[in-house]
Every structure is written in structure tokens, then in C-alpha cells.
Design a protein around this motif. Structure first.
Motif, PDB file in Angstrom:
ATOM      1  N   PRO A   1     -11.354 -22.616  36.950  1.00 20.21           N
ATOM      2  CA  PRO A   1      -9.968 -22.151  37.002  1.00 20.21           C
ATOM      3  C   PRO A   1      -9.628 -21.273  35.793  1.00 20.21           C
ATOM      4  O   PRO A   1     -10.354 -21.277  34.798  1.00 20.21           O
ATOM      5  CB  PRO A   1      -9.150 -23.444  36.940  1.00 20.21           C
ATOM      6  CG  PRO A   1     -10.006 -24.413  36.209  1.00 20.21           C
ATOM      7  CD  PRO A   1     -11.444 -24.039  36.530  1.00 20.21           C
TER       8      PRO A   1
ATOM      9  N   ASP B   1     -22.028 -25.628  36.991  1.00 17.57           N
ATOM     10  CA  ASP B   1     -20.848 -24.886  36.529  1.00 17.57           C
ATOM     11  C   ASP B   1     -20.015 -24.616  37.776  1.00 17.57           C
ATOM     12  O   ASP B   1     -20.420 -23.850  38.648  1.00 17.57           O
ATOM     13  CB  ASP B   1     -21.376 -23.586  35.879  1.00 17.57           C
ATOM     14  CG  ASP B   1     -20.301 -22.592  35.449  1.00 17.57           C
ATOM     15  OD1 ASP B   1     -19.292 -22.442  36.169  1.00 17.57           O
ATOM     16  OD2 ASP B   1     -20.504 -21.923  34.415  1.00 17.57           O
TER      17      ASP B   1
ATOM     18  N   ASP C   1     -20.609 -14.924  29.745  1.00 15.71           N
ATOM     19  CA  ASP C   1     -21.548 -15.795  30.441  1.00 15.71           C
ATOM     20  C   ASP C   1     -22.905 -15.858  29.732  1.00 15.71           C
ATOM     21  O   ASP C   1     -23.564 -16.897  29.732  1.00 15.71           O
ATOM     22  CB  ASP C   1     -21.706 -15.360  31.910  1.00 15.71           C
ATOM     23  CG  ASP C   1     -20.816 -16.198  32.833  1.00 15.71           C
ATOM     24  OD1 ASP C   1     -20.501 -17.350  32.470  1.00 15.71           O
ATOM     25  OD2 ASP C   1     -20.428 -15.703  33.906  1.00 15.71           O
TER      26      ASP C   1
ATOM     27  N   GLN D   1     -19.082 -12.583  43.851  1.00 11.23           N
ATOM     28  CA  GLN D   1     -19.586 -12.370  42.488  1.00 11.23           C
ATOM     29  C   GLN D   1     -21.113 -12.251  42.458  1.00 11.23           C
ATOM     30  O   GLN D   1     -21.728 -12.417  41.403  1.00 11.23           O
ATOM     31  CB  GLN D   1     -19.089 -13.495  41.579  1.00 11.23           C
ATOM     32  CG  GLN D   1     -17.580 -13.457  41.382  1.00 11.23           C
ATOM     33  CD  GLN D   1     -17.088 -14.341  40.246  1.00 11.23           C
ATOM     34  OE1 GLN D   1     -17.846 -14.745  39.370  1.00 11.23           O
ATOM     35  NE2 GLN D   1     -15.802 -14.657  40.263  1.00 11.23           N
TER      36      GLN D   1
ATOM     37  N   HIS E   1     -22.546  -9.882  39.788  1.00  4.15           N
ATOM     38  CA  HIS E   1     -22.417 -10.431  38.444  1.00  4.15           C
ATOM     39  C   HIS E   1     -23.559 -11.400  38.136  1.00  4.15           C
ATOM     40  O   HIS E   1     -24.203 -11.310  37.085  1.00  4.15           O
ATOM     41  CB  HIS E   1     -21.060 -11.127  38.279  1.00  4.15           C
ATOM     42  CG  HIS E   1     -20.960 -11.944  37.024  1.00  4.15           C
ATOM     43  ND1 HIS E   1     -20.814 -11.367  35.780  1.00  4.15           N
ATOM     44  CD2 HIS E   1     -21.031 -13.287  36.819  1.00  4.15           C
ATOM     45  CE1 HIS E   1     -20.788 -12.326  34.860  1.00  4.15           C
ATOM     46  NE2 HIS E   1     -20.919 -13.499  35.463  1.00  4.15           N
TER      47      HIS E   1
ATOM     48  N   TYR F   1     -16.985 -10.084  31.289  1.00  4.27           N
ATOM     49  CA  TYR F   1     -17.306 -11.366  31.933  1.00  4.27           C
ATOM     50  C   TYR F   1     -18.776 -11.732  31.653  1.00  4.27           C
ATOM     51  O   TYR F   1     -19.114 -12.860  31.301  1.00  4.27           O
ATOM     52  CB  TYR F   1     -17.056 -11.170  33.429  1.00  4.27           C
ATOM     53  CG  TYR F   1     -17.124 -12.389  34.321  1.00  4.27           C
ATOM     54  CD1 TYR F   1     -16.701 -13.642  33.890  1.00  4.27           C
ATOM     55  CD2 TYR F   1     -17.598 -12.262  35.632  1.00  4.27           C
ATOM     56  CE1 TYR F   1     -16.750 -14.741  34.750  1.00  4.27           C
ATOM     57  CE2 TYR F   1     -17.642 -13.345  36.492  1.00  4.27           C
ATOM     58  CZ  TYR F   1     -17.225 -14.583  36.047  1.00  4.27           C
ATOM     59  OH  TYR F   1     -17.277 -15.655  36.897  1.00  4.27           O
TER      60      TYR F   1
ATOM     61  N   VAL G   1     -20.203 -20.352  42.681  1.00  9.25           N
ATOM     62  CA  VAL G   1     -19.177 -19.306  42.636  1.00  9.25           C
ATOM     63  C   VAL G   1     -19.245 -18.430  43.901  1.00  9.25           C
ATOM     64  O   VAL G   1     -20.331 -18.110  44.399  1.00  9.25           O
ATOM     65  CB  VAL G   1     -19.336 -18.417  41.373  1.00  9.25           C
ATOM     66  CG1 VAL G   1     -18.144 -17.474  41.217  1.00  9.25           C
ATOM     67  CG2 VAL G   1     -19.485 -19.264  40.114  1.00  9.25           C
TER      68      VAL G   1
ATOM     69  N   HIS H   1     -15.854 -24.869  33.133  1.00 13.80           N
ATOM     70  CA  HIS H   1     -15.891 -23.496  32.630  1.00 13.80           C
ATOM     71  C   HIS H   1     -14.570 -22.741  32.877  1.00 13.80           C
ATOM     72  O   HIS H   1     -14.471 -21.850  33.724  1.00 13.80           O
ATOM     73  CB  HIS H   1     -17.063 -22.709  33.240  1.00 13.80           C
ATOM     74  CG  HIS H   1     -17.336 -21.426  32.508  1.00 13.80           C
ATOM     75  ND1 HIS H   1     -17.924 -21.407  31.276  1.00 13.80           N
ATOM     76  CD2 HIS H   1     -17.052 -20.145  32.818  1.00 13.80           C
ATOM     77  CE1 HIS H   1     -18.021 -20.165  30.865  1.00 13.80           C
ATOM     78  NE2 HIS H   1     -17.487 -19.373  31.772  1.00 13.80           N
TER      79      HIS H   1
ATOM     80  N   TYR I   1     -24.595 -22.182  39.294  1.00 17.29           N
ATOM     81  CA  TYR I   1     -23.251 -21.612  39.250  1.00 17.29           C
ATOM     82  C   TYR I   1     -22.697 -21.636  40.669  1.00 17.29           C
ATOM     83  O   TYR I   1     -23.214 -20.931  41.541  1.00 17.29           O
ATOM     84  CB  TYR I   1     -23.295 -20.156  38.782  1.00 17.29           C
ATOM     85  CG  TYR I   1     -23.789 -19.971  37.366  1.00 17.29           C
ATOM     86  CD1 TYR I   1     -22.906 -20.060  36.294  1.00 17.29           C
ATOM     87  CD2 TYR I   1     -25.123 -19.691  37.112  1.00 17.29           C
ATOM     88  CE1 TYR I   1     -23.348 -19.870  34.995  1.00 17.29           C
ATOM     89  CE2 TYR I   1     -25.582 -19.500  35.818  1.00 17.29           C
ATOM     90  CZ  TYR I   1     -24.683 -19.595  34.761  1.00 17.29           C
ATOM     91  OH  TYR I   1     -25.132 -19.399  33.481  1.00 17.29           O
TER      92      TYR I   1
END
Ligand code: ARG
Length: 547
Positions: free
Chosen positions: A113, A109, A298, A322, A325, A294, A318, A149, A316
Motif C-alpha cells: 500500500p 513482498d 527496489d 508491472q 519493472h 521505483y 504484484v 513494503h 514479489y
């Protein structure tokens, strides 16, 4: 290290029998006379059977054809020297050796955007790391699925639509530039204007109720965004298997919540659902007004993915900001018994400007990726105006990729276009240049290298260094795969390119009087070309043909 798989298996067997289960791993030897080191015995120095283990190990290593010599030190470090001749007969099987024993299905993932916002510098690392890991996992034999995603649902979209309605903007004739201006205006208004806020919340509610009028507007905006995102991705040579988004799982949320509540995993607290898992801070599953977070999306996304594909592992890619999260997501997936699949947050640091601040435009916005690409390509044109557009594009992407991936992903780095486009130093241009040189050498030689065997006695120091550099491929490949860290392979590509350049610059190869020496060097250059191309493939870089 699968080329030495037999050796490792046999050694592990001995360890298993003497000290219970233990696994052997190879490292790069820090003694330049040797290639690899095994240090699993060091901690067993005082074991009562260490002498027996040592002699079994010696016997096994002695019998391994690929090992030319070895030593076991006083402290039980084992150093191994690879037999160059045997290695050179099997170097073209490298793609086979890097396959894992148990292939899995891995979903990556990345990208992530959002509607209404362009792809900007903040997306670059996710795109680069994601694409590289996609290639590395594929080369290792896993089946890999990429999902971009999209952030295409919820409050931000409701704000944009409300703004368009309030300002009576003609949605039929809106373009991406308008949309990108609207987004920051709408979110500003949302924060300071209560009336606007109420309208936006009402629109968000309508969106969640699948009101057809508002869905039509949403669809329109999403299409405009996707078109622009795809243009940027095309320029940067990225593609995705799946274009799923937050909107695709919204309908699964009510049932998910209901089920979690009936299983006693979450409870209502002041209108909000909170996870019953004891943790600090508490894990909020929905907001007190019932709207989704969020995290809610997810969680539902995981359910949706598992429903559609059998996925063993999800990565992920990212930003490390984050962390909380994803920590909460992964903890919750466990606690909610969503399955025993693996989930990893592959975090990364920020790209900064020369002052160490997050890289922005002069106006203070995040710099658009398409502009970063154009500036890079212009800079390359300045350095070499003879390049055709195709080569220029490949080099611009090499620069944007290599300069990013050579940094450990957790470390922030400064974006420095002059430095990154330099022909010397650890740059993408440098590694492409070494590759092109090697190709040129072979093309200029009119000798069919595939028929040549190395003449071991005539190898000089620089030849040997390069070959012994290539022996480490599997080691670095595994390091990158196991830690989800492409930088090991970027560093390694630079190391090999350096070793090739040393060999190349030593002498004029084609004019060498001694045929065996010349043939050796051409053959090694051929090895180098395939290793370099394979490493570029791992990094998501396309090799150029000329420079
Ligand atoms: N759209 C998100 C953002 O802009 C990134 C999405 C990352 N993927 C995920 N499954 N949460 O922060």
C-alpha cells in the motif's frame, strides 16, 4: 509426492543409470481406474534399452507397498493404483509428506500500500495470493517472512505535504478521510501547476536530505495511513511480519550508485544513471535530475533485505502491469552481481466489474477494500441473518478469498457478489458448507472415529471416490508450490467438497443399519474434515464451526 518418495527415488536411480540424470514426476492419471501416471518413459520409447528399463521399473513398482496395481501401456505411460487400505493408515501424516527436502528462507513482498491512499480493490489479489503462498511455503517447511513494503517515500508524499502547506491545512488534526481526499488533489495540481510542482520538488529534496521539520510531517502522515491500513487488514484477517517501506532504504542509495558506477555497471547519460546492460528499453537507474526511481528503491531494498536476513528466495506479488519493472529489476540484480538468490515476480490480472472494466466505485475511484468487505458481509447477512458476527466475518473473508484464488492468477475476473455468495457452485460458501456438514455429522454421531479402521470390503463407490480424491493432496500441493499458483488448491478443495457431498447425500449415514458402512462413512468424513481444513489453511481461509 513424498509419500511415494521411495518409489520415485528408486525409479530415478534406474533412469539415472540408463539415460543419465532424469527426474520422475507423478501426474494425475486420466484413466479413472488408476490414481497416478508417470509419463517420463514416453519420450524414451525408442531408446535401445527401453525393454530393460521397463522390466526394472516393473520390479520396483511391484515392490512398493502403497501401489495396489499398475500398467505400462504400449506407449510407455505408467498408470498406478494406490492401495486404499495402506493409504488410509497413513492419511494423517500428510503434513509430514508435504515437507520439502531442502527448506529455504523465502521473503514474500506483497500488499504494497501507499501512504495517503486506502487499501482498495487493486490490493485484493496481492493480499490473497501473498497470504496463501505464505501458508503454502510454511506448510512445505520453508521459513517465510512477509513484508508489506509500504510506498512511503518520494514524490507522492512530497506532493501531499506541499498541498497541506499551501492550503494551510492543520496537519495536527488531519484524519484519514482528509488524507485520502488530499492525495488525488495534490497529484492533479502537481501536473497542471508549475509553481506547485517546484514547491513539491523542493519538499522532496528536503525529504531526501532528512530535513527534520519535513520528516516530522511525513511521520505524522505515515502514522495516520498505517493506522487505517491496519484497520482494513484486521477486518480482512491479514498480518505481516515486516512493515518495511521505501523510506527504509533511501539512505543506502548513494553508496549503491557509487559502487555500481565504480564497477562500471552504470554510467551517467545526460544527468541520469543508465545501466550498462544492453537491453531494450534501456534500464534507467536514476532520473536526469538525480532523483530516484521505483527501480532505484527496489534495488536498494534487496541490498537491505540481504543485509538483515539470509534470504534464499524473494517473491514479489504484484499486478502484471508491472511486468517490465520486475523484468528490469531481476535482470539488474543479476547483472549487478547482488548475489545468487532467486527472485520471482508473481504477477496477476485485474478484478473487473460485470462489464469487464476495472472494478470502480460510482464516482470512478478504485473501490476501498473495507467497503467491499462491508458489502460482502451485508450480503451474507441478507442470505442468513442468524449468523453471529464472528461467523459472518469469516464467511465474508472466505468469499473475498476463495472467489479470487479459484481463478488462475494471470487471468482477469469479474467480481460478482451474487455469484460468489451462492451456496452452490464453486464458491467459498459451498466449501464451508460441506465442512460444517461433515462436522455436524461427526458431532451428532457420538462415535469415537479415531478408533475406527476402514472396512475396505464395505466401501461403496462414493466412499472410494472421495478417498481416491484425497490421495491427490500432495500432487496439487506441489503443483501450487512449484508454480506459485494457489488456484490448484482452491479447485481441489471444491472437488473434494463435491465428493464429500455426493457421499453424504447418498443416504442417511447415521441411520444406516449396517455398522461397518456407517463407521466407514464417519471415518471418511473425519478424513475429509482434516483435508478440507488443511486446504483452507493453504488458501488463507478459516473454517467456520456453524452456518
Ligand atoms: N507500492 C507499489 C505500488 O503501489 C507496490 C509495491 C510492490 N513491491 C515492490 N517491492 N515493488 O505499485
Amino acid at each position: 509426492m513424498y509419500q511415494l518418495l521411495n518409489l520415485i527415488n528408486n525409479l530415478e536411480n534406474v533412469l539415472g543409470k540408463t539415460v543419465g540424470v532424469e527426474s520422475i514426476s507423478l501426474r494425475i492419471s486420466n484413466n479413472p481406474k488408476f490414481d497416478f501416471q508417470i509419463n517420463n518413459l514416453v519420450k524414451l520409447q525408442n531408446h535401445k534399452h527401453i525393454k530393460d528399463i521397463e522390466s526394472s521399473f516393473s520390479e520396483i513398482i511391484d515392490n512398493e507397498a502403497l501401489i495396489k496395481s499398475f500398467e505400462i501401456t504400449d506407449t510407455y505411460f505408467i498408470n498406478l493404483e494406490i492401495d486404499i487400505e495402506k493409504f488410509s493408515n497413513s492419511f494423517d501424516k500428510i503434513k509430514k509428506y508435504i515437507k520439502v527436502r531442502h527448506p529455504k528462507t523465502v521473503l514474500i513482498d506483497y500488499g504494497g500500500p501507499n501512504i495517503g491512499k486506502p487499501l482498495h480493490v487493486g490490493h485484493l489479489r496481492s493480499l490473497n495470493i501473498g497470504k496463501s503462498l505464505y501458508r503454502i511455503y510454511s506448510l512445505a517447511g520453508h521459513s517465510v517472512i512477509s513484508d508489506i513494503h509500504m510506498g512511503d517515500w518520494g514524490m507522492p508524499i512530497a506532493q501531499i505535504i506541499t498541498y497541506i502547506e499551501e492550503k494551510q491545512i492543520d496537519i495536527e488534526n488531519i484524519n484519514i478521510d482528509d488524507l485520502e481526499k488530499i492525495y488525488p488533489e495534490a497529484s492533479k495540481l502537481y501536473l497542471k501547476d508549475d509553481e506547485f510542482k517546484d514547491l513539491a520538488q523542493a519538499n522532496n529534496k528536503r525529504l531526501n536530505e532528512n530535513n527534520s521539520k519535513i520528516l516530522k510531517k511525513w511521520k505524522k502522515l505515515k502514522n495516520i495511513s498505517i493506522k487505517s491500513i491496519k484497520e482494513t487488514l484486521d477486518a480482512l484477517n491479514h498480518r505481516f511480519d515486516l512493515w518495511m517501506g521505501e523510506s527504509d532504504v533511501n539512505h543506502l542509495i548513494p553508496e549503491m550508485i557509487q559502487k555500481l558506477e565504480s564497477e562500471g555497471k552504470i554510467s551517467l547519460d545526460d544527468g541520469a544513471y543508465i545501466s550498462n546492460l544492453v537491453s531494450e528499453p534501456k534500464i534507467l537507474i536514476t532520473k536526469s535530475d538525480g532523483s530516484y526511481l521505483y527501480l532505484t528503491t527496489d534495488l536498494a531494498t534487496v541490498l537491505n533485505r540481504l543485509k538483515q536476513n539470509k534470504i534464499d528466495k524473494t517473491l514479489y506479488i504484484v499486478d502484471k502491469r508491472q511486468n517490465l519493472h520486475f523484468e528490469q529489476l531481476i535482470k539488474s540484480l543479476n547483472y549487478f552481481d547482488f548475489g545468487d538468490e532467486e527472485y520471482h515476480h508473481i504477477a496477476f490480472g485485474t478484478i473487473n466489474d460485470s462489464n469487464g472494466n476495472p472494478y470502480k466505485t460510482r464516482e470512478g475511484d478504485a473501490k476501498k477494500l473495507i467497503n467491499l468487505f462491508k458489502e460482502t458481509s451485508l450480503q451474507i447477512k441478507k442470505i442468513n441473518s442468524d449468523l453471529d458476527d464472528g461467523t459472518n466475518k469469516l464467511l465474508a473473508n472466505t468469499v473475498l478469498t476463495f472467489s479470487d484464488l479459484k481463478t488462475n492468477r494471470m487471468t482477469d475476473y469479474k467480481f460478482d457478489l451474487n455469484k460468489f455468495t451462492n451456496t452452490s457452485g464453486k464458491t467459498g460458501i459451498y466449501v464451508q458448507y460441506a465442512f460444517v456438514r461433515a462436522k455436524k455429522l461427526l458431532n451428532g454421531s457420538s462415535i469415537n472415529t479415531s478408533k475406527i479402521n476402514l472396512n475396505i470390503a464395505d466401501l461403496d463407490e462414493s466412499d472410494l471416490s472421495l478417498i481416491r480424491g484425497m490421495i491427490k493432496f500432495e500432487y496439487y500441493f506441489n503443483l501450487a508450490l512449484e508454480n506459485n499458483e494457489p488456484h490448484h488448491l482452491a479447485d481441489y478443495l471444491y472437488e473434494l467438497s463435491n465428493l464429500f457431498n455426493s457421499m453424504y447425500q447418498n443416504q442417511n449415514i447415521l441411520e444406516n443399519k449396517k455398522e461397518t458402512v456407517k463407521f466407514n462413512k464417519l471415518k471418511i468424513s473425519e478424513f475429509f474434515i482434516s483435508y478440507s481444513a488443511l486446504l483452507m489453511e493453504c488458501l488463507g481461509i478459516e473454517p467456520v464451526e456453524k452456518m
